[in-house]
Design a protein around this motif. Sequence first.
Motif, short mmCIF file in Angstrom:
data_model
loop_
_atom_site.label_atom_id
_atom_site.label_comp_id
_atom_site.label_asym_id
_atom_site.label_seq_id
_atom_site.Cartn_x
_atom_site.Cartn_y
_atom_site.Cartn_z
N SER A 181 100.58 -44.52 17.00
CA SER A 181 99.95 -44.28 18.29
C SER A 181 100.56 -43.03 18.91
CB SER A 181 100.16 -45.47 19.24
OG SER A 181 101.53 -45.67 19.51
N GLN A 182 99.88 -42.51 19.95
CA GLN A 182 100.35 -41.37 20.74
C GLN A 182 100.54 -40.10 19.91
OE1 GLN A 182 103.87 -42.82 22.71
NE2 GLN A 182 102.74 -44.24 23.98
N VAL A 186 101.26 -37.79 12.88
CA VAL A 186 99.97 -37.24 12.43
C VAL A 186 100.18 -35.80 11.94
CG1 VAL A 186 97.61 -36.66 13.08
CG2 VAL A 186 98.71 -38.69 14.04
N LEU A 187 99.65 -35.50 10.74
CA LEU A 187 99.83 -34.18 10.13
C LEU A 187 98.50 -33.61 9.67
CD1 LEU A 187 102.85 -34.97 7.74
CD2 LEU A 187 102.97 -33.95 10.03
N GLY A 202 102.06 -30.70 12.69
CA GLY A 202 101.76 -31.94 13.39
C GLY A 202 102.97 -32.42 14.17
N ARG A 203 103.18 -33.76 14.19
CA ARG A 203 104.27 -34.33 14.96
C ARG A 203 105.00 -35.39 14.12
NH1 ARG A 203 104.47 -33.05 20.27
NH2 ARG A 203 102.66 -31.95 21.11
N LYS A 272 93.20 -32.81 26.67
CA LYS A 272 93.28 -31.50 26.02
C LYS A 272 94.73 -31.20 25.65
CE LYS A 272 92.57 -27.62 28.35
NZ LYS A 272 93.66 -26.63 28.03
N GLY A 273 94.94 -30.83 24.39
CA GLY A 273 96.28 -30.60 23.89
C GLY A 273 96.87 -29.27 24.35
N GLN A 274 98.18 -29.16 24.16
CA GLN A 274 98.85 -27.90 24.44
C GLN A 274 98.36 -26.82 23.48
OE1 GLN A 274 102.97 -29.23 23.94
NE2 GLN A 274 103.33 -28.75 26.10
N ASP A 275 98.60 -25.57 23.80
CA ASP A 275 98.20 -24.46 22.93
C ASP A 275 98.79 -24.66 21.54
OD1 ASP A 275 96.95 -23.37 25.08
OD2 ASP A 275 98.46 -21.85 25.49
N GLY A 276 97.92 -24.62 20.54
CA GLY A 276 98.36 -24.72 19.16
C GLY A 276 98.65 -26.13 18.69
N SER A 277 98.48 -27.14 19.56
CA SER A 277 98.78 -28.52 19.18
C SER A 277 97.66 -29.08 18.31
CB SER A 277 98.94 -29.39 20.42
OG SER A 277 99.12 -30.74 20.07
N LEU A 278 98.05 -29.91 17.33
CA LEU A 278 97.06 -30.55 16.46
C LEU A 278 96.36 -31.68 17.19
CD1 LEU A 278 95.76 -31.10 13.67
CD2 LEU A 278 97.78 -32.50 13.13
N THR A 279 97.10 -32.44 18.00
CA THR A 279 96.53 -33.58 18.71
C THR A 279 96.48 -33.29 20.20
OG1 THR A 279 98.71 -34.63 18.94
CG2 THR A 279 97.41 -35.17 16.97
#
Length: 411
Positions: A181-182, A186-187, A202-203, A272-279
């Motif tokens: 979750s959250q 995720v890649l 990813g994260r 909406k994600g941060q700049d360049g964020s995948l998620t």
Amino acid sequence: METETNRIRHSLGIMTTRVGRRMNSGHEAVRAVEEPPFGSRRFYKSLCLAGRRAGMNVFVFTPQGIDWLNGTTEGFIYDERDQKWESGTYPLPDAVYDRCFFTHRSQYLEHRTAVRRLQEEHHALFLGCGLKGKQEVQRTLERDSRFARYLPRTVAMRSMQSVSDWLREYGQLIVKPQAGSQGRGVLLVQHSETPQAFRVRGRDAHNGHIAHSFADKASLLLWLRRFTARRPYLQQQYLLLQTRTGDAYDVRSLVQKDGTGKWSVTGMAVRKGQDGSLTSNLHGGGTALPVGSFLAGQFSSKQADMIVKELYRLSVLIPVVLESSHGQLAELGIDFGIDTSGQLWILEVNSKPGRSALSRINEAASYIHAVTNPVHYARYLLKSRSPLLSSVPADCDISNRMAAAEAVKHR
């Protein structure tokens, strides 16, 4: 004069995950506590206040705080007058709102035991049972042809060979935890025609950013095997779910049962994600925005209106289909992706959704319902089981709105 009916106040227990200190065992008098051993305190505070105005006793408890021998639990209520949490010993609740999350197997096992014993030994009503996992949800929706065009291709990641096969066929894919979750874990895995032929971003499990490059597939797969070790993962078709300027975004739809037991859409918000964020998850630094105005900036007015109508149509349909297969549910957070052509995609369905997106877009009415619906639904279930409860005064309409609005101000 107090009558028998007026004394009947059914209880709703918010069962949550313990964090921090261990609590003392045994029976203790009610006492103020500075730091209750759980998170989401603002949300639980709002539930406690809403429950009081609906004629119910609402308290927070954890599986570890239950005294099975005496049929009690250490619980926490919010004292509105003193604006403090108080700890005390309470009878096990008549209904349970399950908000437990797990970071390791021991928590899951404690939770599973608590659920079974609460149901079998104490006949507690659960508002809903948690969905089993992302793959099971995917399979359920895949069996219904009405969802065929909205589901990205998703399969269990059985081996590194399956990742290799997808890279060869598609050039890129998403890998994500089956129970995550959250946005954690995720890649995006990509193959490109450069000296560093393979890239991953990813994260990690702690929501930290990841960005790696690999000169060959063997190095990539070795790293990926270590990253996903001992956790079931899914591999999913990569979709370009971005704004015109390249920012990742999705739409979170919160769908809940109300005080009559019927499903309705409580509210929606763009994340909406941060700049360049995948998620686009808010825990990863994203921002929440109103759906209508945001989509109107990405598509024509006519297409944006059509997308919103489709979001609402699917949001009402999905819980009915899942519940018919899975069993009783109380609320769902449905995450939709929208690609650059305007095509909708069903990304994930969560049976223990958050509400922060609605609070951040200043839609007070939606957030009030998001907070109070679980209390109203619990009361509906208990009234159905015990007609005496229907005689308990419930001046919840105006009072709940005031309580929840106050919580929004301090969120």
